[in-house]
Design a protein around this motif. Sequence first.
Motif, PDB file in Angstrom:
ATOM      1  N   PRO A 285       0.838  -1.200   0.000  1.00 44.81           N
ATOM      2  CA  PRO A 285       0.000   0.000   0.000  1.00 44.81           C
ATOM      3  C   PRO A 285       0.877   1.255   0.000  1.00 44.81           C
ATOM      4  N   ALA A 286       0.300   2.368  -0.401  1.00 41.15           N
ATOM      5  CA  ALA A 286       1.023   3.632  -0.394  1.00 41.15           C
ATOM      6  C   ALA A 286       1.357   4.011   1.045  1.00 41.15           C
ATOM      7  N   SER A 287       2.605   4.377   1.292  1.00 43.59           N
ATOM      8  CA  SER A 287       3.053   4.706   2.640  1.00 43.59           C
ATOM      9  C   SER A 287       3.098   6.216   2.830  1.00 43.59           C
ATOM     10  N   ASP A 288       3.076   6.606   4.082  1.00 40.38           N
ATOM     11  CA  ASP A 288       3.208   8.017   4.439  1.00 40.38           C
ATOM     12  C   ASP A 288       4.656   8.267   4.831  1.00 40.38           C
ATOM     13  N   PRO A 289       5.466   8.853   3.950  1.00 39.48           N
ATOM     14  CA  PRO A 289       6.888   9.046   4.254  1.00 39.48           C
ATOM     15  C   PRO A 289       7.131   9.837   5.527  1.00 39.48           C
ATOM     16  N   MET A 290       6.342  10.874   5.745  1.00 43.21           N
ATOM     17  CA  MET A 290       6.571  11.721   6.915  1.00 43.21           C
ATOM     18  C   MET A 290       6.303  10.965   8.208  1.00 43.21           C
ATOM     19  N   ALA A 291       5.282  10.096   8.213  1.00 40.35           N
ATOM     20  CA  ALA A 291       4.961   9.321   9.418  1.00 40.35           C
ATOM     21  C   ALA A 291       6.102   8.376   9.766  1.00 40.35           C
ATOM     22  N   LEU A 292       6.689   7.754   8.739  1.00 43.47           N
ATOM     23  CA  LEU A 292       7.781   6.820   8.989  1.00 43.47           C
ATOM     24  C   LEU A 292       9.056   7.546   9.382  1.00 43.47           C
ATOM     25  N   LYS A 293       9.313   8.682   8.776  1.00 37.04           N
ATOM     26  CA  LYS A 293      10.539   9.426   9.072  1.00 37.04           C
ATOM     27  C   LYS A 293      10.539   9.985  10.481  1.00 37.04           C
ATOM     28  N   SER A 294       9.363  10.337  11.003  1.00 39.36           N
ATOM     29  CA  SER A 294       9.293  11.002  12.300  1.00 39.36           C
ATOM     30  C   SER A 294       9.199  10.023  13.464  1.00 39.36           C
ATOM     31  N   GLY A 295       9.053   8.731  13.199  1.00 36.41           N
ATOM     32  CA  GLY A 295       8.895   7.757  14.265  1.00 36.41           C
ATOM     33  C   GLY A 295      10.198   7.462  14.988  1.00 36.41           C
ATOM     34  N   PHE A 296      10.067   6.908  16.201  1.00 31.21           N
ATOM     35  CA  PHE A 296      11.262   6.587  16.986  1.00 31.21           C
ATOM     36  C   PHE A 296      12.098   5.521  16.292  1.00 31.21           C
ATOM     37  N   GLY A 297      11.431   4.582  15.599  1.00 31.90           N
ATOM     38  CA  GLY A 297      12.167   3.526  14.914  1.00 31.90           C
ATOM     39  C   GLY A 297      13.120   4.083  13.869  1.00 31.90           C
ATOM     40  N   SER A 298      12.651   5.075  13.104  1.00 31.13           N
ATOM     41  CA  SER A 298      13.522   5.682  12.094  1.00 31.13           C
ATOM     42  C   SER A 298      14.682   6.413  12.756  1.00 31.13           C
ATOM     43  N   LYS A 299      14.400   7.100  13.844  1.00 33.11           N
ATOM     44  CA  LYS A 299      15.468   7.802  14.558  1.00 33.11           C
ATOM     45  C   LYS A 299      16.473   6.805  15.131  1.00 33.11           C
ATOM     46  N   MET A 300      15.967   5.681  15.644  1.00 34.78           N
ATOM     47  CA  MET A 300      16.851   4.655  16.179  1.00 34.78           C
ATOM     48  C   MET A 300      17.736   4.086  15.066  1.00 34.78           C
ATOM     49  N   THR A 301      17.136   3.850  13.891  1.00 33.45           N
ATOM     50  CA  THR A 301      17.914   3.334  12.769  1.00 33.45           C
ATOM     51  C   THR A 301      19.015   4.310  12.382  1.00 33.45           C
ATOM     52  N   GLU A 302      18.677   5.589  12.344  1.00 37.26           N
ATOM     53  CA  GLU A 302      19.680   6.611  12.024  1.00 37.26           C
ATOM     54  C   GLU A 302      20.822   6.572  13.028  1.00 37.26           C
ATOM     55  N   ARG A 303      20.486   6.366  14.299  1.00 35.79           N
ATOM     56  CA  ARG A 303      21.520   6.350  15.346  1.00 35.79           C
ATOM     57  C   ARG A 303      22.380   5.093  15.231  1.00 35.79           C
ATOM     58  N   VAL A 304      21.724   3.937  15.032  1.00 33.61           N
ATOM     59  CA  VAL A 304      22.463   2.678  14.985  1.00 33.61           C
ATOM     60  C   VAL A 304      23.396   2.626  13.781  1.00 33.61           C
ATOM     61  N   ILE A 305      22.953   3.157  12.651  1.00 31.46           N
ATOM     62  CA  ILE A 305      23.774   3.057  11.449  1.00 31.46           C
ATOM     63  C   ILE A 305      25.043   3.888  11.564  1.00 31.46           C
ATOM     64  N   GLN A 306      25.050   4.842  12.499  1.00 28.17           N
ATOM     65  CA  GLN A 306      26.263   5.621  12.728  1.00 28.17           C
ATOM     66  C   GLN A 306      27.387   4.757  13.291  1.00 28.17           C
ATOM     67  N   GLN A 307      27.028   3.611  13.876  1.00 24.03           N
ATOM     68  CA  GLN A 307      28.059   2.700  14.366  1.00 24.03           C
ATOM     69  C   GLN A 307      28.907   2.159  13.215  1.00 24.03           C
ATOM     70  N   PHE A 308      28.366   2.220  12.003  1.00 25.08           N
ATOM     71  CA  PHE A 308      29.104   1.773  10.826  1.00 25.08           C
ATOM     72  C   PHE A 308      29.638   2.954  10.020  1.00 25.08           C
ATOM     73  N   ASN A 309      29.589   4.152  10.619  1.00 27.02           N
ATOM     74  CA  ASN A 309      29.919   5.360   9.842  1.00 27.02           C
ATOM     75  C   ASN A 309      29.130   5.365   8.545  1.00 27.02           C
ATOM     76  N   GLY A 310      27.881   4.923   8.656  1.00 23.48           N
ATOM     77  CA  GLY A 310      27.073   4.713   7.463  1.00 23.48           C
ATOM     78  C   GLY A 310      25.981   5.732   7.282  1.00 23.48           C
ATOM     79  N   SER A 311      25.125   5.462   6.310  1.00 24.17           N
ATOM     80  CA  SER A 311      24.007   6.349   6.012  1.00 24.17           C
ATOM     81  C   SER A 311      22.847   5.523   5.481  1.00 24.17           C
ATOM     82  N   ILE A 312      21.653   6.116   5.547  1.00 18.36           N
ATOM     83  CA  ILE A 312      20.463   5.475   5.010  1.00 18.36           C
ATOM     84  C   ILE A 312      19.723   6.483   4.144  1.00 18.36           C
ATOM     85  N   HIS A 313      19.320   6.029   2.967  1.00 15.27           N
ATOM     86  CA  HIS A 313      18.629   6.919   2.034  1.00 15.27           C
ATOM     87  C   HIS A 313      17.362   6.220   1.548  1.00 15.27           C
ATOM     88  N   ARG A 314      16.242   6.952   1.543  1.00 19.44           N
ATOM     89  CA  ARG A 314      14.955   6.390   1.143  1.00 19.44           C
ATOM     90  C   ARG A 314      14.418   7.110  -0.089  1.00 19.44           C
TER      91      ARG A 314
END
Length: 334
Positions: A285-314
């Motif tokens: 189904p069509a997703s709401d990008p803003m809802a997913l970006k603002s959630g704690f899970g997305s923020k947690m993913t952003e934080r965890v990926i820094q352990q790899f000096n990495g990045s995430i792009h959607r």
Amino acid sequence: MDDQPCGQKTDIWDERHLRIATEATGVALWSWNVDTDRITMDSRAFELWGLPQRSKVTFEDLSACIHPADIDKVRTEFSATIDLRGAYEIDFRILHGDEERWVSARGRGEDQGIVRRIMYGVFLDVTFRKSLEDQRELVTREMHHRIKNLFSLSSALASIAARNTETKEEMLEDLAQRFQGLSAAHNLIFARSYDQKKAISLNELLNALLQAYSLDPTAAKNISISAPEILVGEHSITPLAMIIHELATNSTKYGALANDLGRIVLTGEDEADVVRLVWNEAGGPASDPMALKSGFGSKMTERVIQQFNGSIHRDWTEDGVNITLSLNKALLVG
């Protein structure tokens, strides 16, 4: 030091001994003339604030070092101490060059402790304590998020099992297999993460993590995985698993895994210094990008990926999303 009966007066607490005690405990001293706004500080206080030592300091001088987000609060609370009865404590952030520190200012308000219109108190560097408090809060929020995800995941897996079976007995068996798959993935991650002699192949890890989400775990007909043949180091297994589980959980709630038509293609490329994983969803189904970006899970993913000096792009599409994870190879395999 001679033993003294409890309560007996001694001359041990002279100025020199008090100074030894304050230096040993990291206490910085200050006094404030409530009429002239003159603040006098000891050398430790100047060091804490990162200011050159001088005889006269005002609140305005100190306010230049206070974090902009805290200055109004500190100004209001510090002024209110004149009328405040009893002890008070104000915690705030200061900027020491590029470093951020937490300071606790403590003293007594109103007429208590005032000598010739001068109030006395201490500054304490509480940066370490605040860091621990922030970590505890983050862990609490993360645990709350994981528990919510477990409930959502259980419901989603039940829906997948229901769509994939015709009788309640088949559904029960299918659901049991999915939970066993999750359990096996957890055991695999836990065992490898705490065994410093073992790593795991990227393909093996990804397949173990995503097996339970497939419409048909034996055929994996709605999930395709193709990753480079590299090993994931023991210290990287858990953070990478957290990221993949977050993507899969979001997909079961909002994306391709929310219906029978959805598909996930997960591919990886070994590009010398970088490992790039591409998570492609379609048919959901069509997703709401803003809802997913603002959630704690997305923020947690952003934080965890820094352990790899990495990045995430959607990149969002009408019926899905393309997510690219870029991970430092040395940190992933090390």
